[in-house]
Structure formats: structure tokens, C-alpha cells
Scaffold this active site. Structure first.
Site, PDB file in Angstrom:
ATOM      1  N   ASP A 312       0.868  -1.172   0.000  1.00 33.65           N
ATOM      2  CA  ASP A 312       0.000   0.000   0.000  1.00 33.65           C
ATOM      3  C   ASP A 312       0.915   1.236   0.000  1.00 33.65           C
ATOM      4  O   ASP A 312       2.148   1.141   0.034  1.00 33.65           O
ATOM      5  CB  ASP A 312      -0.974  -0.039   1.187  1.00 33.65           C
ATOM      6  CG  ASP A 312      -2.203   0.838   0.927  1.00 33.65           C
ATOM      7  OD1 ASP A 312      -2.145   1.720   0.049  1.00 33.65           O
ATOM      8  OD2 ASP A 312      -3.224   0.663   1.617  1.00 33.65           O
TER       9      ASP A 312
HETATM   10  C1  BGC Z   1      -5.231   2.959   0.249  1.00 35.83           C
HETATM   11  C2  BGC Z   1      -5.511   1.861  -0.752  1.00 35.83           C
HETATM   12  C3  BGC Z   1      -5.516   2.419  -2.146  1.00 35.83           C
HETATM   13  C4  BGC Z   1      -4.185   3.110  -2.396  1.00 35.83           C
HETATM   14  C5  BGC Z   1      -4.068   3.674  -3.797  1.00 35.83           C
HETATM   15  C6  BGC Z   1      -3.995   3.784  -0.129  1.00 35.83           C
HETATM   16  O1  BGC Z   1      -3.856   4.888   0.689  1.00 35.83           O
HETATM   17  O2  BGC Z   1      -5.050   2.397   1.524  1.00 35.83           O
HETATM   18  O3  BGC Z   1      -6.736   1.239  -0.461  1.00 35.83           O
HETATM   19  O4  BGC Z   1      -5.754   1.413  -3.071  1.00 35.83           O
HETATM   20  O5  BGC Z   1      -4.048   4.172  -1.475  1.00 35.83           O
HETATM   21  O6  BGC Z   1      -4.867   4.759  -4.005  1.00 35.83           O
END
Ligand code: BGC
Length: 766
Positions: A312
């Protein structure tokens, strides 16, 4: 009377799930593909391999002004892009920049992203990923469905699969082959700001609905131009932090890790999901990105996952700066990668450059083996091949005539109709009469942002600039239904952004009072500001005070007050439940939520949504429907810990369903038998209706305290007045297993009880 009842075909949940969402072949290894990957790997330099594991955000290569802000409308900075491609050889890009883009802008971005592969500059195409989590929320004109929590409330896997299919189609129309969805985190902490992104509190419901979404996203066999790779989020345990605040520690005993949190991911992997995103938080003191056991031993080895795991946002960096399990940036990269994360969402500049340099250093110093690097790159290339990215050429917009079409909107409306849940209807206040004068009020009544929530056009979903043209707020939908002359609007209370997203105050209350006085019915729309992740952290589940006050003011007029909840998580409203004539949960129903609500309120459609969670009554007592018996030791409410405002699976209808004749195929089964259970359901009311038949099982005696009941089957059926259907379920010993404290699954012989509505029957497993 029974004689006049029409008996229709048996519905079998088994046949349904086998046919529609059978295991896909995407992640099954194929020797021809593997040989091609081996050949590609043999020609790659370490730099190229490292680049494949690096994901950058779009912002990295957008042109900026002298102050560093991205220039609008966006333009590609070819020098920065060239640097990312030629020097760092990045293999993946994500995100949208700051807001939703037009189809032409996406085309321009995607042409740039595909160019290096198309022109032969690189041998491996770039994979672009986006959070199209409730429809195509980052392309102007895309179709927006209810958020996942609302989709779960439909209890209708067919709709979930159609949602997946339409979302994939429209994502692909924007040139994007990879969707960071679905979230399969099981919602066990209602304070959590991302509660609405989940499929509710139950692992079986989440698993079944998740499978259907994945099947919709990816299609069945070969990925065509209308499907996208799915990404299961966030592996695993993100949704149950102790504090309720985003990305804070969770403590999960092995038993519950298996039974509650891993289970939906396992069924997602079995459905062929190509990628997984890792939990940003830590569980039992181990950050998700440092969890070799879960990522490598469980996900990859035990479950045989052949796709790749992406980190993430900035989570390798966080291993050092936040979690403090790494001594320095190099140590962080080594620990994350060796734990089993295959791609790092680094994703900004200049970090991505240091990431690539650190990875190269780690390989040179043999802190990461070439074998591990090759394994990660092989997985990434495998997904790129399965997603069809090696077939050169961009999809043409003209190949997507159904993008944002009325056909797609119709499905989004249907999903909202089947999701919105009737929780109270005192003295049949609803359906409303078209003759009544209505005051539509409350902070969430007149803006689309409240219906859509976060991840809509912008990350937090608050900016109204990009609201879909032509879609109706709740108030607008009322005006369309009964005419502007028959309804008025007053905000009554305002939600606003202060230091956090919890601020709310009464606004222009004299206007509200005058209009309340002049109306026959008050529809009071309450709820929350859109928000997610850290900005959406709240300190209390109580609905902000001003909204409680507003409801109390509304009650003073002694007119029917209908509370409409537009909320991302169940906020405590106990104080105002008693005096409400009707209460409706809309969750976050999407662009067509206003229309759907009004059709339901006027009885043009029937309610069939059921809560995918237990709606708590008190802030301090949060329990779930599958609690053990000790939680309900006494019949007295005072001693009952599970005493929610409304139970998991609850939802009213305008018609009545009677359950009868519960049958089981045999009283005793062995571990290889199939037990068939069937029940007759009859619509004894006056209106067509859909009913969710829910099957629960309880283990009468076990060597570890058993869950009180667990959902093990459900089927949504439709019945005309006086019509009956027999619904059939199949249960196997597999469904009766539980995990011990070390996480091993055990089947114990003994007595089990099956409950469907108020009927029950016992059987024995030998
Ligand atoms: C979130 C994810 C998301 C990613 C990309 C992160 O901050 O936790 O769920 O897919 O950002 O946008």
C-alpha cells in the site's frame, strides 16, 4: 388459502454459486506462459527487474508550475516520464492526480503509458492501477454504484457480479487494466473510516459477494478488452484496529484470523483474483508488509497464489518511519520485499528513485536473493500477460459504446433499490401518499457528494465540482416525483470541515421550523461528511449532536418524521429512534441513490435490502451477530451484550413473508455427505417482494466456545403475492469446521442446529 398459492421451482444456492462464480483460470500456471516468462527474465538486467517492482503515482510525471502545483488541465512532463522509463524502468503507475479526468485525458495518459512498450523501447508493458471502488469514480461520466457496504446490503451476488462487470468495462474504456478492489476486510470496528469500503461484518457474506465482484471484474477465462485485474485489499486484519483509527494496531487471535479475516481472502484467491494489496497497519505487532508468515507461507505457499502482492501507499518507507521494525531505508526495502511483497507502491518522487537504488544495492549485497527478485518479477509479468497487456495497442474509446450508458445506469439504480434498507415503519407510515406535502431536510438531503462518499471524483469525495451532471440529490428526486410545489427543502444542520470531519451545527433553524409547520411529512436526511483513511477518523460513533437536536425539533410538530440515514458506518441514533415514524438506511447509495430512495418511499418499488452488519445501540457496547452464548447469558436486556438497535441481516419489506416446512435430507451425516436443507417461503402480502433467505448454523457443543450462530448460506428470491418458492441449500462437513487457538481447522462430531428465520432443526455429524 394455501391452495391458491403458486409453488415455483426450487432455488439451489449450490448450483447458483458453482455456475456463476466458479474458479477462474487466471492464476493457474500454464507451461507455455511460464516458458515465455523465463525467456523474458533471462534477457533482463537487474535494473529492469527492479523497475518492474516499482510503482509510481501519476503525479510524478505531471507538469507543475513554479510553485510546484500540478498544472490544470494536466499535461505530461515528458522529461520526467522519460527519466522514470529509461533510467528507472518503472513497471507500474497508479492513481488519478487530484481529481476525476475526462475520457480524453485518460486516453492521453494511457497513450504515454503504453508508448514505451508499443514503440519497442521496453519488452514489458506497464500496468496501470486505479481505485474504481464503486464504479468508475475517476472518469467523468462513469457509472457510480453504491459503495461496497451498500452492495453487500443487496445480498445479491448476481448484482455484485454485474456491478463488477460494468465497472471493469468502464475502467477499461478509460484504458486502465487493473482495479484496486474489492476490499475484503471484514468490518469488525464500526469506528473505522473505511467501514463503507467493506462488505460488512460477516466473512461468509463478504466472501460470497467478493467472489461475485471478482468474477465481474476479471471475467471467466481469458481476460478480454472488457475486464480488469482485481486486487484484494488489504491483506489482512486492517479492519479491526483496537482504537478504530485508521492504520493503528490490531490484535487478532489466530482462531479469529482464520475464521473471520482470512476466510474471504481465501475465497477471493480461489476465485482467481490476480493481485493482492497489503495491510498498512500491524497485527499482533507485525506490520502487514513485514509479515512473512501471512504473505509467503499462507498466501503464496499454502493457498497457491500465483499473482503478485503490491504494497500500500509508501508502506516500505513506513516500516522504518512509522512501524520502526527497520533501521534504515535499505533495511525497510529488504524486510518488505523478503516478507513477500512483490511490488512497492513507493510511489512519489524522489522516493521511487531511492527505492530502485536501494533494491539494486540489496541485490548486490545479497540481502535480497536473485531468486526472490525473479519470483516477484515472474509474478508481475504473469499478471501482465493474463491481463492482456502484451497484446500491443490501446483500446479505442469507440469500442465502449456502453460507457455511462442508460443500460449501466439502470443497473446502478437497481443496486441502490436492492440495497436501501427499511429499518422501521411504524403504523405503515410508508409508502408515502403522493398527496402529502413533504419537507425534505437535513445536511445530506441536497448534495450528491453525500450519496457517493469518499473515493468519488476526488480522494475524500468532498469537492462538488465534479458531481455527475443529471443525477439527482434526494431533494431533487422528490421534486421530480411529486412536483416542486409539493415539497420544500431546508438544510436544518450543516456538516462542515473543521479540524476533522466531525463538525456539525444547526443552520437557519427558523426556515426549517416554518417549512416543518407547513408540511404533512418531514423527511430528515442525516449522516456524515464523505471521508476515508486518516482524515475520516472519528472519536465517537454517536451521530453528531446537532443532528440529534434537529430530529428532536422535527418531532415537536407531531407529524410523521422519516429518518433517512446517509452514512458510511452505523452512527448511534438510539435517542431518536423511538419517535421516528420510519427509518431508512441508504448507506452510501451512489449517484442513483436519491432516485432509488424516492421510488421506495412512494411504494413504486419494494424494499429488500438487509443490514450487512449489526447496527449498535450504544457507543460502548459493540458486539457482532456471531457472538458466543456468554454474551447473551440472560434474557434480560440489561445483561445482554448483543443488544443492537437492529440485527445483522435485518430489513423490512412492504410485503410479508412466511417460512414453513423446513426439511433436511438426513438427521445424521458423515464427513463426506452432503446435507440438503430446504424451506418453503410464501409471500402472504399484497405486493411483489424480494426476500433474502438466510441460513445460520450453530455448533451445540464444541471443545472451544463456539460462535452462537454463523451464516452459512443465503439466497435472494422474488415472490409475487400468494406465490411460494422452496429454497434449497447444501451443507458439507467443511461448513461445520472451526479454527483452534493455533489456527488449525478442526471438524468435531456432534450436534448442530440450523436456523432459517424462526424455524430450526438439528442434525448430527458423525
Ligand atoms: C489505500 C488503498 C488504495 C491506495 C491507492 C492507499 O492509501 O489504503 O486502499 O488502493 O491508497 O490509491
Amino acid at each position: 388459502m394455501l391452495k391458491s398459492i403458486k409453488i415455483s421451482l426450487v432455488f439451489s444456492t449450490l448450483i447458483f454459486s458453482l455456475n456463476l462464480f466458479s474458479q477462474s483460470k487466471f492464476t493457474t500456471l500454464n507451461s507455455e506462459t511460464e516458458s515465455k516468462i523465463t525467456a523474458l527474465l533471462s534477457e533482463m538486467t537487474v535494473e529492469e527487474k527492479v523497475g518492474q517492482t516499482c510503482q509510481i503515482t501519476l503525479d510524478v510525471f505531471l507538469k507543475r508550475n513554479a510553485n510546484g502545483a500540478v498544472i490544470e488541465p494536466i499535461e505530461i512532463d515528458s522529461k520526467k516520464w522519460e527519466e522514470a522509463i529509461s533510467i528507472y524502468k518503472v513497471g507500474s503507475v497508479l492513481n488519478v492526480g487530484s481529481h476525476t479526468l475526462s475520457m480524453d485525458q485518460w486516453k492521453m495518459i494511457m497513450e504515454n503509458v503504453h508508448e514505451p512498450y508499443k514503440s519497442g523501447k521496453t519488452n514489458i508493458p506497464i500496468i496501470y492501477g486505479i481505485d474504481a471502488i464503486h464504479g468508475v469514480n475517476y472518469t467523468i461520466g462513469g457509472t457510480l454504484f453504491p459503495q461496497e457496504i451498500g452492495l453487500a446490503a443487496t445480498w445479491n451476488p448476481r448484482l455484485a457480479s454485474e456491478f463488477g462487470h460494468i465497472t471493469a468495462y468502464e475502467t477499461k474504456a478509460s484504458g486502465i487494466p487493473w482495479n484496486f478492489s474489492p476490499v475484503l476486510d471484514v468490518a469488525r470496528q464500526p469506528l473505522w473510516s473505511r467501514y463503507f469500503e467493506t462488505l460488512g461484518e460477516d466473512p461468509y457474506l463478504a466472501g460470497e459477494m467478493g467472489k461475485a465482484i471478482i468474477c465481474g471484474y476479471q471475467g471467466k477465462d481469458k481476460m478480454d478488452n472488457y475486464h480488469t485485474a482485481a486486487c484484494l485489499k488489504h491483506f489482512v486484519g486492517y479492519s479491526t484496529s483496537q482504537s478504530g483509527r485508521d492504520r493503528t494496531p490490531a490484535w487478532i487471535p489466530e482462531k479469529y484470523m482464520q475464521e473471520l479475516f482470512l476466510a474471504p481472502f481465501k475465497s477471493g484467491i480461489e476465485s482467481g483474483a490476480m493481485t493482492v494489496m497489503v495491510n498498512s497497519g500491524d497485527v499482533n505487532g507485525v506490520p502487514g508488509h513485514f509479515n512473512y508468515h501471512l504473505l509467503t507461507e499462507v498466501l503464496k505457499k499454502e493457498w497457491g497464489f500465483n499473482g503478485f502482492a503490491v504494497s500500500d501507499w509508501e508502506d516500505f518507507i513506513m516500516l522504518e518511519t512509522v512501524h520502526r521494525v527497520a533501521e534504515n531505508p535499505l533495511d525497510a526495502v529488504v524486510k518488505g520485499f523478503n516478507a513477500g511483497v512483490d511490488m512497492s507502491m513507493v510511489p512519489s518522487a524522489p522516493h521511487y528513485k531511492s527505492y530502485c537504488d536501494l533494491m539494486k544495492q540489496a541485490i548486490t549485497e545479497e540481502l535480497i536473493s536473485m531468486e526472490r527478485l525473479d519470483d516477484a518479477v515472474r509474478r508481475i509479468i504473469r499478471v501482465k500477460m493474463a491481463a492482456g497487456l502484451f497484446e500491443k495497442g490501446m483500446n479505442e474509446n469507440k469500442n465502449y459504446p456502453d460507457f455511462g450508458s442508460s443500460k449501466h445506469k439502470e443497473k446502478a439504480l437497481c443496486s441502490a433499490l436492492e440495497s436501501i434498507t427499511l429499518l422501521k415503519n411504524k403504523n405503515n407510515t410508508l409508502p408515502l401518499s403522493a398527496e402529502s406535502k413533504v419537507l425534505v431536510a437535513g445536511p445530506t438531503a441536497n448534495n450528491l457528494v453525500y450519496l457517493n462518499g469518499a473515493w468519488t471524483h476526488t480522494w475524500q469525495g468532498l469537492d462538488t465540482t465534479y458531481n455527475t451532471a443529471g443525477c439527482n440529490t434526494i431533494y431533487e428526486a422528490f421534486k421530480n416525483e411529486i412536483g416542486a410545489e409539493n415539497c420544500s427543502y431546508s438544510q436544518g444542520a450543516e456538516l462542515y470541515l473543521q479540524e476533522d470531519y466531525e463538525a456539525c451545527k444547526l443552520s437557519n433553524i427558523s426556515d426549517f421550523k416554518t417549512k416543518a409547520q407547513n408540511s404533512d411529512v418531514i423527511v430528515l436526511c442525516l449522516g456524515e461528511l464523505p471521508s476515508t483513511e486518516k482524515p475520516g477518523d472519528i472519536r465517537s460513533l454517536d451521530l453528531p449532536k446537532a443532528q440529534i437536536e434537529l430530529a428532536k425539533i422535527a418531532y415537536e410538530y407531531e407529524k410523521p418524521v422519516i429518518l433517512v440515514l446517509v452514512e458510511a458506518r452505523p452512527r448511534i441514533i438510539h435517542e431518536i429512534v423511538g419517535d421516528a415514524a420510519a427509518i431508512i438506511q441508504t448507506y452510501l447509495p451512489g449517484d442513483y441513490g436519491g432516485d432509488a430512495l424516492v421510488q421506495l418511499l412512494y411504494g413504486k418499488e419494494n424494499f429488500s435490502g438487509k443490514l450487512p452488519y449489526s447496527y449498535p445501540k450504544h457507543n460502548g457496547v459493540i458486539e457482532f451477530y456471531d457472538h458466543p452464548r456468554s454474551v447473551d447469558r440472560s434474557k434480560s436486556n440489561h445483561f445482554k451484550a448483543y443488544d443492537p438497535e437492529w440485527n445483522f441481516g435485518y430489513g423490512l419489506s412492504y410485503t410479508n413473508f412466511i417460512y414453513s416446512d423446513l426439511q433436511i435430507s438426513q438427521q445424521k451425516i458423515t464427513t463426506v455427505d452432503e446435507l440438503t436443507i430446504s424451506v418453503m417461503v410464501t409471500n402472504t402480502g399484497k405486493m411483489n417482494g424480494k426476500e433474502v433467505v438466510q441460513l445460520y448454523i450453530s455448533d451445540k457443543v464444541a471443545s472451544l466456545v463456539p460462535a452462537g450462530v454463523r451464516l452459512k448460506g443465503f439466497e435472494k428470491i422474488e415472490l409475487a403475492p400468494n406465490e411460494s418458492k422452496r429454497v434449497e441449500f447444501s451443507i458439507f462437513a467443511e461448513d461445520l469446521k472451526f479454527a483452534d487457538n493455533s489456527g488449525n481447522w478442526i471438524t468435531e462430531p456432534g450436534k448442530f442446529e440450523i436456523a432459517i428465520k424462526d424455524l430450526n432443526v438439528t442434525f448430527e455429524l458423525n
